[in-house]
Design an enzyme around this catalytic site. Structure first.
Site, PDB file in Angstrom:
ATOM      1  N   ASN A  19       0.832  -1.216   0.000  1.00  0.00           N
ATOM      2  CA  ASN A  19       0.000   0.000   0.000  1.00  0.00           C
ATOM      3  C   ASN A  19       0.860   1.257   0.000  1.00  0.00           C
ATOM      4  OD1 ASN A  19      -3.082  -0.457   0.209  1.00  0.00           O
ATOM      5  ND2 ASN A  19      -2.222  -2.060   1.521  1.00  0.00           N
ATOM      6  N   LEU A  53       0.628  -2.357  12.349  1.00  0.00           N
ATOM      7  CA  LEU A  53      -0.019  -3.358  13.197  1.00  0.00           C
ATOM      8  C   LEU A  53       0.035  -3.061  14.695  1.00  0.00           C
ATOM      9  CD1 LEU A  53       0.952  -6.574  11.187  1.00  0.00           C
ATOM     10  CD2 LEU A  53      -0.967  -5.002  10.874  1.00  0.00           C
ATOM     11  N   ILE A  74      -2.322   2.830  17.748  1.00  0.00           N
ATOM     12  CA  ILE A  74      -1.827   4.211  17.839  1.00  0.00           C
ATOM     13  C   ILE A  74      -2.117   4.743  19.244  1.00  0.00           C
ATOM     14  CG2 ILE A  74      -2.196   6.564  16.967  1.00  0.00           C
ATOM     15  CD1 ILE A  74      -0.644   4.750  15.042  1.00  0.00           C
ATOM     16  N   ASN A  94      -6.916   4.872   8.587  1.00  0.00           N
ATOM     17  CA  ASN A  94      -6.469   3.476   8.590  1.00  0.00           C
ATOM     18  C   ASN A  94      -7.192   2.718   7.494  1.00  0.00           C
ATOM     19  OD1 ASN A  94      -5.177   1.080   9.536  1.00  0.00           O
ATOM     20  ND2 ASN A  94      -7.061   0.485  10.568  1.00  0.00           N
ATOM     21  N   HIS A 136      -8.445  -1.211   6.720  1.00  0.00           N
ATOM     22  CA  HIS A 136      -8.647  -2.514   7.361  1.00  0.00           C
ATOM     23  C   HIS A 136      -9.121  -3.503   6.299  1.00  0.00           C
ATOM     24  CE1 HIS A 136      -9.264  -5.194  10.738  1.00  0.00           C
ATOM     25  NE2 HIS A 136     -10.371  -5.591  10.143  1.00  0.00           N
ATOM     26  N   ASP A 149     -10.148   0.061  15.382  1.00  0.00           N
ATOM     27  CA  ASP A 149     -11.040  -0.160  14.223  1.00  0.00           C
ATOM     28  C   ASP A 149     -12.460   0.368  14.428  1.00  0.00           C
ATOM     29  OD1 ASP A 149      -8.933  -1.480  12.930  1.00  0.00           O
ATOM     30  OD2 ASP A 149      -9.519  -3.414  13.759  1.00  0.00           O
ATOM     31  N   GLU A 153      -7.521  -2.612  -2.144  1.00  0.00           N
ATOM     32  CA  GLU A 153      -6.818  -1.565  -1.378  1.00  0.00           C
ATOM     33  C   GLU A 153      -6.022  -0.661  -2.306  1.00  0.00           C
ATOM     34  OE1 GLU A 153      -6.333  -3.767   2.921  1.00  0.00           O
ATOM     35  OE2 GLU A 153      -4.632  -3.873   1.569  1.00  0.00           O
TER      36      GLU A 153
HETATM   37  C1  GAR Z   1      -3.192  -4.751   4.284  1.00  0.00           C
HETATM   38  O1  GAR Z   1      -4.060  -5.719   3.759  1.00  0.00           O
HETATM   39  C2  GAR Z   1      -3.903  -3.935   5.358  1.00  0.00           C
HETATM   40  O2  GAR Z   1      -5.279  -3.785   5.134  1.00  0.00           O
HETATM   41  C3  GAR Z   1      -3.665  -4.769   6.583  1.00  0.00           C
HETATM   42  O3  GAR Z   1      -2.333  -5.207   6.450  1.00  0.00           O
HETATM   43  C4  GAR Z   1      -2.048  -5.391   5.058  1.00  0.00           C
HETATM   44  C5  GAR Z   1      -0.711  -4.749   4.782  1.00  0.00           C
HETATM   45  O4  GAR Z   1      -0.302  -5.008   3.459  1.00  0.00           O
HETATM   46  N1  GAR Z   1      -3.882  -4.000   7.786  1.00  0.00           N
HETATM   47  C6  GAR Z   1      -4.411  -4.526   8.881  1.00  0.00           C
HETATM   48  O5  GAR Z   1      -4.683  -5.704   8.984  1.00  0.00           O
HETATM   49  C7  GAR Z   1      -4.642  -3.522  10.009  1.00  0.00           C
HETATM   50  N2  GAR Z   1      -5.552  -4.047  10.968  1.00  0.00           N
HETATM   51  P1  GAR Z   1       0.892  -4.197   2.802  1.00  0.00           P
HETATM   52  O6  GAR Z   1       2.070  -4.195   3.799  1.00  0.00           O
HETATM   53  O7  GAR Z   1       1.248  -4.996   1.560  1.00  0.00           O
HETATM   54  O8  GAR Z   1       0.421  -2.821   2.495  1.00  0.00           O
END
Ligand code: GAR
Length: 196
Positions: A20, A91, A94, A108, A110, A151, A180
């Site tokens: 992301n 993860l 905050i 954020n 999710h 969340d 995403e």
């Molecule tokens: C993403 O899918 C994001 O939505 C999730 O971690 C992944 C990170 O992917 N976030 C959570 O689970 C937060 N609760 P990335 O490092 O490839 O961006």
């Protein structure tokens, strides 16, 4: 005469691969009015740290001490003149002090349709495993403001995708990542334009 627009500065918070972060960086790179001022990561060995260094984005490693006393982290964000904090696969929770300093200025993403499949322990593949185990036929993404509760901040955007009966968590994660990447940069851009 057109007044020059103020450059808006993003802080990106990430913990792992950072797909992301890469998409957000690619989206805003051509935009002279938006800069990524700092990347905050809690894992020195994360791939996202190498990416940020390669792109000359200043990296701030976050430690457990910052969780207990975030005052130095907050000062670093203020020194970088951060307008908006973007959590992109970050993860850790905050700290409340930081939420208070950046009210409605932390977003954020999710990987599920909140308010279901959120909360402590619900991150990354744990979310997809729970969605599949519950026999859901649909999942998706939620982009929301961050408040003091995991969340639970105001939802800005959701998008949906199917869950197939034979999906593995990895296959569902891939479908969610595509959503995403498609939406998060645009929602950030839209939100940035709504704040002064
Ligand atoms: C993403 O899918 C994001 O939505 C999730 O971690 C992944 C990170 O992917 N976030 C959570 O689970 C937060 N609760 P990335 O490092 O490839 O961006």
């Amino acid at each position: 005469m057109r007044t020059p627009s103020k450059v808006k500065t993003l802080a990106l918070f990430a913990s792992g691969t950072g797909s992301n972060v890469r998409c957000i960086h690619a989206h805003f790179s051509p935009d002279p009015d938006v800069e990524i001022g700092i990347l905050v990561c809690n894992r020195p060995d994360a791939a996202v740290v190498s990416f940020a260094r390669d792109q000359n984005i200043p990296v701030r490693l976050m430690t457990r001490e910052d969780l207990h006393d975030p005052s130095r982290l907050i000062a670093d964000l203020q020194a970088a003149k951060v307008d908006l904090v973007i959590l992109a696969g970050f993860l850790w929770k905050i700290p409340g002090e930081m939420v208070a300093v950046f009210p409605d200025r932390i977003l954020n993403i999710h990987p599920a349709l909140l308010p279901r499949y959120g909360g402590k322990g619900m991150y990354g593949k744990h979310v997809h495993e729970a969605v599949i185990a519950a026999g859901e036929t649909e999942s998706g993404i939620t982009i929301h403001l961050v408040n003091d509760h995991y969340d639970e901040g105001a939802i800005l955007f959701q998008a949906r995708c199917p869950v197939h009966p034979d999906d593995t968590p990895e296959q569902l994660a891939e479908r969610i990542h595509q959503l995403e990447h498609q939406h998060y940069p645009n929602i950030i851009e839209h939100y940035l334009s709504s704040i002064s």
